[in-house]
Each structure stands twice: as structure tokens, then as C-alpha cells.
Design a protein around this motif. Structure first.
Motif, mmCIF file in Angstrom:
data_model
loop_
_atom_site.group_PDB
_atom_site.id
_atom_site.type_symbol
_atom_site.label_atom_id
_atom_site.label_comp_id
_atom_site.label_asym_id
_atom_site.label_seq_id
_atom_site.Cartn_x
_atom_site.Cartn_y
_atom_site.Cartn_z
ATOM 1 N N ASN A 25 37.450 47.475 76.743
ATOM 2 C CA ASN A 25 36.699 48.409 77.574
ATOM 3 C C ASN A 25 36.569 49.750 76.858
ATOM 4 N N LYS A 26 35.364 50.061 76.432
ATOM 5 C CA LYS A 26 35.158 51.305 75.693
ATOM 6 C C LYS A 26 34.852 52.483 76.606
ATOM 7 N N GLY A 27 34.695 52.225 77.889
ATOM 8 C CA GLY A 27 34.402 53.305 78.819
ATOM 9 C C GLY A 27 32.962 53.773 78.707
ATOM 10 N N VAL A 28 32.638 54.821 79.441
ATOM 11 C CA VAL A 28 31.256 55.303 79.491
ATOM 12 C C VAL A 28 30.905 56.108 78.244
ATOM 13 N N LYS A 29 29.607 56.240 77.967
ATOM 14 C CA LYS A 29 29.117 56.935 76.770
ATOM 15 C C LYS A 29 29.278 58.443 76.862
ATOM 16 N N LYS A 53 36.258 55.939 65.080
ATOM 17 C CA LYS A 53 36.848 54.591 65.084
ATOM 18 C C LYS A 53 38.190 54.506 65.806
ATOM 19 N N ASP A 54 39.163 55.304 65.399
ATOM 20 C CA ASP A 54 40.510 55.210 65.956
ATOM 21 C C ASP A 54 40.591 55.876 67.338
ATOM 22 N N CYS A 55 40.775 55.068 68.367
ATOM 23 C CA CYS A 55 40.835 55.572 69.743
ATOM 24 C C CYS A 55 41.981 56.569 69.927
ATOM 25 N N ILE A 65 41.904 56.048 80.928
ATOM 26 C CA ILE A 65 41.642 55.936 82.366
ATOM 27 C C ILE A 65 40.868 57.176 82.809
ATOM 28 N N SER A 66 39.797 56.959 83.561
ATOM 29 C CA SER A 66 38.990 58.072 84.039
ATOM 30 C C SER A 66 39.827 59.013 84.904
ATOM 31 N N GLY A 67 39.747 60.312 84.637
ATOM 32 C CA GLY A 67 40.478 61.307 85.426
ATOM 33 C C GLY A 67 41.913 61.532 84.974
ATOM 34 N N SER A 68 42.329 60.864 83.886
ATOM 35 C CA SER A 68 43.735 60.947 83.483
ATOM 36 C C SER A 68 44.129 62.349 82.998
ATOM 37 N N ILE A 69 43.203 63.077 82.368
ATOM 38 C CA ILE A 69 43.548 64.420 81.858
ATOM 39 C C ILE A 69 43.919 65.333 83.018
ATOM 40 N N GLU A 70 43.059 65.365 84.045
ATOM 41 C CA GLU A 70 43.327 66.243 85.197
ATOM 42 C C GLU A 70 44.619 65.844 85.906
ATOM 43 N N LYS A 71 44.875 64.544 85.989
ATOM 44 C CA LYS A 71 46.087 64.046 86.640
ATOM 45 C C LYS A 71 47.331 64.512 85.874
HETATM 46 C C1 HEC Z 1 37.322 62.208 70.645
HETATM 47 C C2 HEC Z 1 38.197 61.773 71.708
HETATM 48 C C3 HEC Z 1 38.193 60.326 72.174
HETATM 49 C C4 HEC Z 1 38.171 59.184 71.410
HETATM 50 C C5 HEC Z 1 38.201 59.042 69.895
HETATM 51 C C6 HEC Z 1 38.153 58.078 72.344
HETATM 52 N N1 HEC Z 1 38.172 58.541 73.632
HETATM 53 FE FE1 HEC Z 1 38.194 57.426 75.339
HETATM 54 N N2 HEC Z 1 38.222 59.122 76.472
HETATM 55 C C7 HEC Z 1 38.228 60.410 75.979
HETATM 56 C C8 HEC Z 1 38.195 61.346 77.084
HETATM 57 C C9 HEC Z 1 38.178 62.864 76.970
HETATM 58 C C10 HEC Z 1 38.188 60.566 78.261
HETATM 59 C C11 HEC Z 1 38.143 61.070 79.710
HETATM 60 C C12 HEC Z 1 39.530 61.128 80.321
HETATM 61 C C13 HEC Z 1 39.501 61.705 81.707
HETATM 62 O O1 HEC Z 1 38.556 61.428 82.482
HETATM 63 O O2 HEC Z 1 40.448 62.426 82.068
HETATM 64 C C14 HEC Z 1 38.208 59.172 77.845
HETATM 65 C C15 HEC Z 1 38.196 58.078 78.716
HETATM 66 C C16 HEC Z 1 38.203 56.753 78.341
HETATM 67 C C17 HEC Z 1 38.167 55.628 79.258
HETATM 68 C C18 HEC Z 1 38.122 55.724 80.762
HETATM 69 C C19 HEC Z 1 36.824 56.241 81.262
HETATM 70 C C20 HEC Z 1 35.811 55.187 81.466
HETATM 71 O O3 HEC Z 1 34.672 55.411 81.092
HETATM 72 O O4 HEC Z 1 36.142 54.097 81.978
HETATM 73 C C21 HEC Z 1 38.176 54.481 78.493
HETATM 74 C C22 HEC Z 1 38.157 53.060 78.988
HETATM 75 C C23 HEC Z 1 38.231 54.897 77.105
HETATM 76 N N3 HEC Z 1 38.241 56.287 77.051
HETATM 77 C C24 HEC Z 1 38.269 54.020 76.036
HETATM 78 C C25 HEC Z 1 38.260 54.428 74.699
HETATM 79 C C26 HEC Z 1 38.307 53.492 73.569
HETATM 80 C C27 HEC Z 1 38.409 51.989 73.696
HETATM 81 C C28 HEC Z 1 38.255 54.260 72.437
HETATM 82 C C29 HEC Z 1 38.201 53.797 70.992
HETATM 83 C C30 HEC Z 1 37.199 52.812 70.659
HETATM 84 C C31 HEC Z 1 38.182 55.664 72.850
HETATM 85 N N4 HEC Z 1 38.183 55.718 74.229
HETATM 86 C C32 HEC Z 1 38.121 56.742 71.973
HETATM 87 C C33 HEC Z 1 38.259 60.776 74.655
HETATM 88 C C34 HEC Z 1 38.210 59.922 73.572
#
Ligand code: HEC
Ligand code: HEC
Ligand code: HEC
Length: 112
Positions: A25-29, A53-55, A65-71
Motif C-alpha cells: 500500500n503506497k498510500g495517496v499521491k 525509493k526508500d520509504c 498510517i494517515s493522521g499518524s504525525i498529528e497523533k
Molecule cells: C518524503 C517522505 C515520505 C516518503 C519517502 C514516504 N512517505 Fe508515506 N507518508 C509520508 C507522510 C508525510 C504521510 C502522512 C502521515 C500523516 O497523515 O500523518 C505518509 C503516509 C503514508 C501512508 C498512509 C496514508 C495513505 O495514503 O493511506 C501510507 C500507506 C504510506 N505513507 C506509504 C508509503 C510507502 C509504501 C512509501 C515508500 C514506497 C512511503 N510512504 C514513502 C511521507 C513519506
């Protein structure tokens, strides 16, 4: 019969990592992050995934997880502006070495 079964398992084992990455699950764009008094921050999530590349460049601080930073901020597990510092530090570092990067000034991220 036994050897057919063995081949079957080898094939499964070979494709398993591919399968995992396909269902990850890569989450929203794009994600709208709360930026307090300075105004919210529209964060291009998909673009960062493509270029970094590196998550865990980000998700070492907070879970996917959506909203995790604020939590985490509310529970005092993350300092206010700690995530922001991670964003800016990376942008600054890339700028220093002449790479494509994101905003460093407040108004580049905060929309107010
Ligand atoms: C440059 C920073 C950054 C990188 C790199 C990154 N993320 Fe995130 N991601 C975030 C942030 C900021 C949020 C929002 C967290 C929040 O809502 O509090 C998030 C939220 C998410 C969520 C939950 C929101 C949703 O849309 O469901 C998922 C799933 C997720 N990331 C997956 C990934 C994956 C898989 C990768 C690697 C392929 C990745 N992220 C790489 C910053 C990043
Ligand atoms: C690279 C993007 C980026 C830049 C540049 C940036 N910010 Fe932020 N800022 C964020 C993000 C993301 C958050 C929310 C996460 C956090 O609190 O760490 C935030 C949160 C904040 C908060 C709210 C903290 C709270 O919860 O009350 C304030 C205030 C703030 N920033 C001020 C500034 C100021 C002042 C500048 C310029 C010196 C600045 N920001 C530059 C991304 C940025
Ligand atoms: C580990 C490095 C890294 C981290 C952490 C990071 N960024 Fe970036 N950011 C980049 C790079 C590299 C680019 C340029 C990508 C490109 O142009 O392909 C970028 C571009 C951007 C852009 C510009 C998008 C555009 O349309 O030009 C914004 C806005 C941005 N980042 C916001 C953030 C915010 C907000 C955070 C924290 C939640 C963050 N970034 C965390 C590396 C990072």
C-alpha cells in the motif's frame, strides 16, 4: 508427483517478493498536512516515493498510517516541527550538492 510439487514451491517462492511489492500500500499521491498557524502543507507523496525509493527516509519517524504525525505530536512522541525539520534538512542537503530538491523557505510549503 513429488518433483512437480517441488517445482510448484520454487515458482511460488520466486514470485512471492514480486507479489508483495505489487500489493504494498503506497498510500495517496498527495497529502494535506496540518501546518498550524502557518497554514497547511500540500505534500506530494507519490513524487517523493518515486525519487527517494526508500520509504523509511520519512517513515522511520512515523508509521504508514494517515493522521499518524498529528497523533504522535498529540501524544508527545514527536516534537512539533520534527517532521518539518526532516523535510527541510533533506531539501537543504540536496541543494548543497546541486541536486533537484524541494522548498526550504516557509512559503514554499505552508500555504497562507
Ligand atoms: C518524503 C517522505 C515520505 C516518503 C519517502 C514516504 N512517505 Fe508515506 N507518508 C509520508 C507522510 C508525510 C504521510 C502522512 C502521515 C500523516 O497523515 O500523518 C505518509 C503516509 C503514508 C501512508 C498512509 C496514508 C495513505 O495514503 O493511506 C501510507 C500507506 C504510506 N505513507 C506509504 C508509503 C510507502 C509504501 C512509501 C515508500 C514506497 C512511503 N510512504 C514513502 C511521507 C513519506
Ligand atoms: C519542506 C516543507 C516545509 C518548510 C520549508 C517549512 N515547513 Fe513548517 N511544517 C511543515 C510540515 C510538514 C509541518 C507539520 C509537521 C510538523 O509539525 O513537523 C510543519 C509545521 C509547522 C508549524 C506548526 C507546528 C504545530 O503543530 O503547531 C509551524 C508553526 C511551522 N511549520 C512554521 C514554519 C516556518 C516559520 C517555516 C520557515 C522558516 C517553515 N515552517 C518551513 C513543512 C515545512
Ligand atoms: C530524504 C529527502 C526528502 C525528504 C525527507 C522530503 N523531501 Fe521534499 N523533495 C525531495 C526531493 C529530492 C524533491 C525534488 C523531487 C523531484 O523534483 O523529482 C522534493 C520536492 C518537494 C516539493 C516540491 C514539489 C514540486 O512540485 O516541485 C515539495 C512541496 C516537498 N518536497 C515537500 C516536502 C515535505 C512537506 C516533506 C516532509 C513531509 C518533504 N518534502 C520531505 C526530497 C525530500
Amino acid at each position: 508427483m513429488k518433483s512437480k510439487l517441488a517445482v510448484f514451491f520454487i515458482v511460488i517462492m520466486f514470485f512471492f517478493p514480486l507479489l508483495l511489492s505489487a500489493v504494498q500500500n503506497k498510500g495517496v499521491k498527495e497529502i494535506l498536512l496540518s501546518g498550524g498557524k502557518k497554514g497547511d502543507v500540500l505534500f506530494p507523496h507519490g513524487m517523493h516515493q518515486a525519487s527517494l525509493k526508500d520509504c523509511n527516509r520519512c517513515h522511520d519517524l512515523f508509521p504508514q498510517i494517515s493522521g499518524s504525525i498529528e497523533k504522535l505530536k498529540a501524544n508527545k512522541k514527536l516534537e512539533i516541527k520534527q517532521v518539518m525539520k526532516q523535510c527541510r534538512d533533506c531539501h537543504k542537503g540536496k541543494k548543497k550538492i546541486g541536486k533537484k530538491t524541494g522548498p526550504i523557505g516557509c512559503r514554499g510549503c505552508h500555504r497562507k
